[in-house]
Design a protein around this motif. Structure first.
Motif, PDB file in Angstrom:
ATOM      1  N   SER A 155     -48.473  56.983  52.612  1.00 46.23           N
ATOM      2  CA  SER A 155     -48.565  55.614  53.147  1.00 46.23           C
ATOM      3  C   SER A 155     -47.658  54.862  52.421  1.00 46.23           C
ATOM      4  O   SER A 155     -47.030  53.756  52.710  1.00 46.23           O
ATOM      5  N   ALA A 156     -47.355  55.147  50.964  1.00 43.34           N
ATOM      6  CA  ALA A 156     -46.677  54.253  50.102  1.00 43.34           C
ATOM      7  C   ALA A 156     -46.374  55.178  48.765  1.00 43.34           C
ATOM      8  O   ALA A 156     -47.074  56.227  48.710  1.00 43.34           O
ATOM      9  N   TYR A 157     -45.256  55.110  48.394  1.00 44.59           N
ATOM     10  CA  TYR A 157     -44.937  55.743  47.003  1.00 44.59           C
ATOM     11  C   TYR A 157     -45.119  55.031  45.852  1.00 44.59           C
ATOM     12  O   TYR A 157     -44.687  53.721  45.647  1.00 44.59           O
ATOM     13  N   VAL A 158     -45.529  55.786  44.846  1.00 47.86           N
ATOM     14  CA  VAL A 158     -45.407  55.162  43.415  1.00 47.86           C
ATOM     15  C   VAL A 158     -44.209  55.304  42.978  1.00 47.86           C
ATOM     16  O   VAL A 158     -43.761  56.434  42.600  1.00 47.86           O
ATOM     17  N   TRP A 159     -43.306  54.463  42.915  1.00 49.14           N
ATOM     18  CA  TRP A 159     -42.024  54.509  42.870  1.00 49.14           C
ATOM     19  C   TRP A 159     -41.503  53.969  41.232  1.00 49.14           C
ATOM     20  O   TRP A 159     -41.678  52.998  40.849  1.00 49.14           O
ATOM     21  N   SER A 160     -40.469  54.795  40.997  1.00 48.33           N
ATOM     22  CA  SER A 160     -39.999  54.567  39.559  1.00 48.33           C
ATOM     23  C   SER A 160     -38.245  54.137  39.607  1.00 48.33           C
ATOM     24  O   SER A 160     -37.720  54.324  40.384  1.00 48.33           O
ATOM     25  N   SER A 161     -38.342  53.039  38.639  1.00 48.18           N
ATOM     26  CA  SER A 161     -36.689  52.479  38.772  1.00 48.18           C
ATOM     27  C   SER A 161     -36.241  52.103  37.295  1.00 48.18           C
ATOM     28  O   SER A 161     -37.304  52.039  36.554  1.00 48.18           O
ATOM     29  N   GLN A 162     -35.274  51.719  37.025  1.00 48.37           N
ATOM     30  CA  GLN A 162     -35.028  51.166  35.837  1.00 48.37           C
ATOM     31  C   GLN A 162     -35.630  49.740  35.611  1.00 48.37           C
ATOM     32  O   GLN A 162     -35.978  49.137  36.741  1.00 48.37           O
ATOM     33  N   PRO A 163     -35.639  49.337  34.646  1.00 53.26           N
ATOM     34  CA  PRO A 163     -36.518  47.989  34.482  1.00 53.26           C
ATOM     35  C   PRO A 163     -35.801  46.883  34.987  1.00 53.26           C
ATOM     36  O   PRO A 163     -34.399  46.747  35.277  1.00 53.26           O
ATOM     37  N   LEU A 164     -36.423  45.852  35.483  1.00 51.09           N
ATOM     38  CA  LEU A 164     -36.103  44.702  36.275  1.00 51.09           C
ATOM     39  C   LEU A 164     -35.106  43.984  35.141  1.00 51.09           C
ATOM     40  O   LEU A 164     -34.101  43.387  35.498  1.00 51.09           O
ATOM     41  N   ARG A 165     -35.725  43.674  34.130  1.00 55.34           N
ATOM     42  CA  ARG A 165     -35.040  42.958  32.893  1.00 55.34           C
ATOM     43  C   ARG A 165     -34.979  43.981  31.839  1.00 55.34           C
ATOM     44  O   ARG A 165     -36.053  44.168  30.971  1.00 55.34           O
ATOM     45  N   PRO A 166     -33.771  44.577  31.723  1.00 49.08           N
ATOM     46  CA  PRO A 166     -33.629  45.590  30.816  1.00 49.08           C
ATOM     47  C   PRO A 166     -33.944  45.205  29.207  1.00 49.08           C
ATOM     48  O   PRO A 166     -33.445  43.960  28.958  1.00 49.08           O
ATOM     49  N   ALA A 167     -34.901  46.074  28.417  1.00 48.44           N
ATOM     50  CA  ALA A 167     -35.111  45.500  27.211  1.00 48.44           C
ATOM     51  C   ALA A 167     -34.947  46.953  26.184  1.00 48.44           C
ATOM     52  O   ALA A 167     -34.957  48.042  26.714  1.00 48.44           O
ATOM     53  N   ASP A 168     -34.651  46.631  25.155  1.00 51.41           N
ATOM     54  CA  ASP A 168     -34.710  47.601  23.981  1.00 51.41           C
ATOM     55  C   ASP A 168     -35.986  48.812  24.079  1.00 51.41           C
ATOM     56  O   ASP A 168     -37.006  48.411  24.239  1.00 51.41           O
ATOM     57  N   GLY A 169     -35.554  49.947  24.355  1.00 52.49           N
ATOM     58  CA  GLY A 169     -36.688  51.121  24.471  1.00 52.49           C
ATOM     59  C   GLY A 169     -37.125  51.261  25.730  1.00 52.49           C
ATOM     60  O   GLY A 169     -37.834  51.989  26.225  1.00 52.49           O
ATOM     61  N   ALA A 170     -37.130  50.099  26.916  1.00 54.17           N
ATOM     62  CA  ALA A 170     -37.574  50.218  28.070  1.00 54.17           C
ATOM     63  C   ALA A 170     -36.730  51.159  29.061  1.00 54.17           C
ATOM     64  O   ALA A 170     -35.685  51.009  29.217  1.00 54.17           O
ATOM     65  N   LEU A 171     -37.661  52.092  29.535  1.00 57.72           N
ATOM     66  CA  LEU A 171     -36.761  53.090  30.268  1.00 57.72           C
ATOM     67  C   LEU A 171     -37.033  52.963  31.925  1.00 57.72           C
ATOM     68  O   LEU A 171     -36.200  53.492  32.804  1.00 57.72           O
ATOM     69  N   SER A 172     -38.271  52.377  32.340  1.00 58.87           N
ATOM     70  CA  SER A 172     -38.562  52.145  33.620  1.00 58.87           C
ATOM     71  C   SER A 172     -39.865  51.393  34.117  1.00 58.87           C
ATOM     72  O   SER A 172     -40.219  50.753  33.178  1.00 58.87           O
ATOM     73  N   THR A 173     -39.635  51.030  35.190  1.00 57.55           N
ATOM     74  CA  THR A 173     -40.849  50.060  35.812  1.00 57.55           C
ATOM     75  C   THR A 173     -41.221  50.675  37.106  1.00 57.55           C
ATOM     76  O   THR A 173     -40.541  51.403  37.805  1.00 57.55           O
ATOM     77  N   LEU A 174     -42.609  50.670  37.342  1.00 59.86           N
ATOM     78  CA  LEU A 174     -43.376  51.200  38.670  1.00 59.86           C
ATOM     79  C   LEU A 174     -43.377  50.248  39.638  1.00 59.86           C
ATOM     80  O   LEU A 174     -43.636  48.885  39.337  1.00 59.86           O
ATOM     81  N   TRP A 175     -43.440  50.706  40.839  1.00 55.83           N
ATOM     82  CA  TRP A 175     -43.582  49.786  41.928  1.00 55.83           C
ATOM     83  C   TRP A 175     -44.391  50.510  43.348  1.00 55.83           C
ATOM     84  O   TRP A 175     -44.259  51.699  43.275  1.00 55.83           O
ATOM     85  N   LEU A 176     -45.072  49.912  43.875  1.00 54.86           N
ATOM     86  CA  LEU A 176     -45.713  50.369  45.046  1.00 54.86           C
ATOM     87  C   LEU A 176     -45.060  50.059  46.268  1.00 54.86           C
ATOM     88  O   LEU A 176     -44.970  48.831  46.669  1.00 54.86           O
ATOM     89  N   VAL A 177     -44.336  51.120  46.667  1.00 53.58           N
ATOM     90  CA  VAL A 177     -43.322  50.898  47.743  1.00 53.58           C
ATOM     91  C   VAL A 177     -43.869  51.618  49.095  1.00 53.58           C
ATOM     92  O   VAL A 177     -43.975  52.703  49.236  1.00 53.58           O
ATOM     93  N   PRO A 178     -44.312  50.743  50.441  1.00 51.37           N
ATOM     94  CA  PRO A 178     -44.611  51.351  51.499  1.00 51.37           C
ATOM     95  C   PRO A 178     -43.586  52.219  52.053  1.00 51.37           C
ATOM     96  O   PRO A 178     -42.335  51.961  52.007  1.00 51.37           O
ATOM     97  N   ALA A 179     -44.070  53.126  52.716  1.00 56.56           N
ATOM     98  CA  ALA A 179     -43.084  54.132  53.026  1.00 56.56           C
ATOM     99  C   ALA A 179     -42.324  53.663  54.233  1.00 56.56           C
ATOM    100  O   ALA A 179     -41.351  54.227  54.414  1.00 56.56           O
ATOM    101  N   ASP A 180     -42.840  52.663  54.933  1.00 65.01           N
ATOM    102  CA  ASP A 180     -42.057  52.118  56.094  1.00 65.01           C
ATOM    103  C   ASP A 180     -41.238  51.047  55.889  1.00 65.01           C
ATOM    104  O   ASP A 180     -40.755  50.084  56.622  1.00 65.01           O
ATOM    105  N   THR A 181     -40.976  50.864  54.464  1.00 68.23           N
ATOM    106  CA  THR A 181     -40.178  49.527  54.219  1.00 68.23           C
ATOM    107  C   THR A 181     -38.775  49.895  54.583  1.00 68.23           C
ATOM    108  O   THR A 181     -38.040  50.934  54.529  1.00 68.23           O
ATOM    109  N   PRO A 182     -37.916  48.850  55.232  1.00 68.50           N
ATOM    110  CA  PRO A 182     -36.646  48.960  55.516  1.00 68.50           C
ATOM    111  C   PRO A 182     -35.761  49.318  54.506  1.00 68.50           C
ATOM    112  O   PRO A 182     -36.033  48.802  53.364  1.00 68.50           O
ATOM    113  N   GLY A 183     -34.922  50.114  54.764  1.00 70.95           N
ATOM    114  CA  GLY A 183     -34.036  50.762  53.525  1.00 70.95           C
ATOM    115  C   GLY A 183     -34.274  52.004  52.923  1.00 70.95           C
ATOM    116  O   GLY A 183     -33.594  52.606  52.590  1.00 70.95           O
ATOM    117  N   ILE A 184     -35.671  52.394  53.226  1.00 73.22           N
ATOM    118  CA  ILE A 184     -36.197  53.634  52.672  1.00 73.22           C
ATOM    119  C   ILE A 184     -35.879  54.737  53.760  1.00 73.22           C
ATOM    120  O   ILE A 184     -36.141  54.630  54.961  1.00 73.22           O
TER     121      ILE A 184
END
Length: 378
Positions: A155-184
């Motif tokens: 139904s949706a992916y628990v999706w990882s990306s780089q941080p929205l606002r990069p900060a020291d030591g921050a590697l990733s941010t998680l998102w709930l992305v519906p599988a039917d999202t345009p562009g997926i």
């Protein structure tokens, strides 16, 4: 209902006997997603094993989830892996998601999965190279995910990306992305060696736009969620899958050895000391992996100081043991093992998947060595 309650285990057994086992061969042969098995598990409430009772879940905890995955793997590794990934995603949603999504995950109406691994970071799933950028009250995701279980069915992916606002030591941010999202876009059907029905395909995001409110947890805190919520559960459940596969191999090999006779000698394969010795080794390795798995779960439940070391060890140990046990099963069963009807060759192929699923066995060995030597893991 507890993890060991007769009610949940009896219901699971009936689902396995009447749906999972009969479907397993065709799921493997044709690479079909185990839709019927998932529907039966959802109907029995078992996909809500990790979800809280207040959203309709069973609240069984990691021990109950591991018991479910292990039992499923005795009949169908693909079904076990789909459920493993659903439980991992559901655990994240249970900790950070809104009540409606939690309720849907508990009922099985929302099939969850993880979208972490990328070609650019390979088995280092905690360091995504996929990007995110703000766009008003939305964000835009771009990434190439290399393997996503249930890619076309989730139904949706628990999706990882780089941080929205990069900060020291921050590697990733998680998102709930519906599988039917345009562009997926799912980049091809899965046609693999083992776990052939788990729909594990590459998934690309090209300008995929989701609400900023789809962020799971805090910006830049994805790594912490991965390490504290996902990694322990994923490793335990993957180990449970390996143990289930081993258990099936031991049972089928022993049954074959006891049933095949030398007509001219009036004896069975099991009458040969060498064959009994091989089966004994299979039994011991399976029991050793199960014992480590049980101790890992106990370490997590009691928050023991060695819990993370156990988490790292259990997946590596069970994965390695499974390949050894299935190689022995193939040896004992001989030419018959190469046929589909005994199913040993299916378990042989499925068993090899654990070693290449991130964190891979080699990465885990490196982590374990660092931990034993008192070095930082990252």
């Amino acid at each position: 209902m507890s993890a060991n309650s007769p009610g949940s285990s009896d219901v699971l057994e009936q689902v396995c006997i009447h749906t999972v086992a009969p479907e397993a061969a065709i799921v493997d042969k044709d690479g079909l997603f185990p839709d019927r098995s998932l529907k039966a598990l959802a109907g029995a409430g078992l996909l809500g094993a990790l979800s809280a009772p207040d959203v309709g879940g069973l609240g069984l905890g990691v021990r109950g989830a591991a018991a479910i995955v292990s039992r499923l793997a005795q009949d169908c590794g693909s079904t076990a892996m789909v459920v493993c990934m659903h439980f991992c995603g559901a655990a994240v949603l249970e900790a950070y998601g809104p009540a409606p999504i939690r309720r849907a995950a508990a009922s099985g109406a929302h099939l969850s999965t993880l979208a972490f691994s990328e070609a650019g970071s390979r088995s280092h799933f905690w360091a995504p190279v996929g990007t995110v950028r703000p766009d008003g009250d939305h964000v835009v995701l771009d990434a190439r995910k290399s393997w996503v279980t249930s890619a076309s069915k989730a139904s949706a992916y628990v999706w990882s990306s780089q941080p929205l606002r990069p900060a020291d030591g921050a590697l990733s941010t998680l998102w709930l992305v519906p599988a039917d999202t345009p562009g997926i876009r799912i980049e091809g059907a899965f046609d693999g060696l083992g776990l052939r029905g788990n729909d594990s395909s590459p998934v690309a995001a090209e300008g995929a736009r989701v609400p900023a409110s789809a962020m799971i947890g805090e910006d830049g805190k994805g790594f912490a969620i991965m390490m504290e919520t996902v990694l322990p559960l994923f490793n335990v459940l993957t180990a449970a899958c390996s143990v289930g596969i081993m258990e099936a191999a031991v049972q089928r090999t022993a049954r074959h050895a006891s049933g095949v006779r030398y007509a001219h000698l009036g004896s069975t394969l099991a009458d040969l000391p060498t064959v009994r010795s091989y089966i004994a080794r299979m039994r011991i390795k399976t029991d050793m992996a199960r014992a480590l798995l049980d101790d890992t779960i106990a370490a997590l439940e009691h928050r023991r100081g060695d819990a993370m070391l156990r988490v790292l060890s259990c997946k590596a140990a069970a994965g390695e043991a499974a390949t050894e046990v299935l190689e022995t099963a193939m040896r004992v069963c001989g030419g018959v093992a190469f046929r589909k009807d005994l199913a040993v060759e299916r378990y042989f192929r499925d068993a090899h998947a654990a070693g290449v699923m991130a964190p891979t066995t080699d990465v885990l060995y490196d982590f374990i060595g660092k931990a034993v030597c008192g070095l930082p893991l990252f």
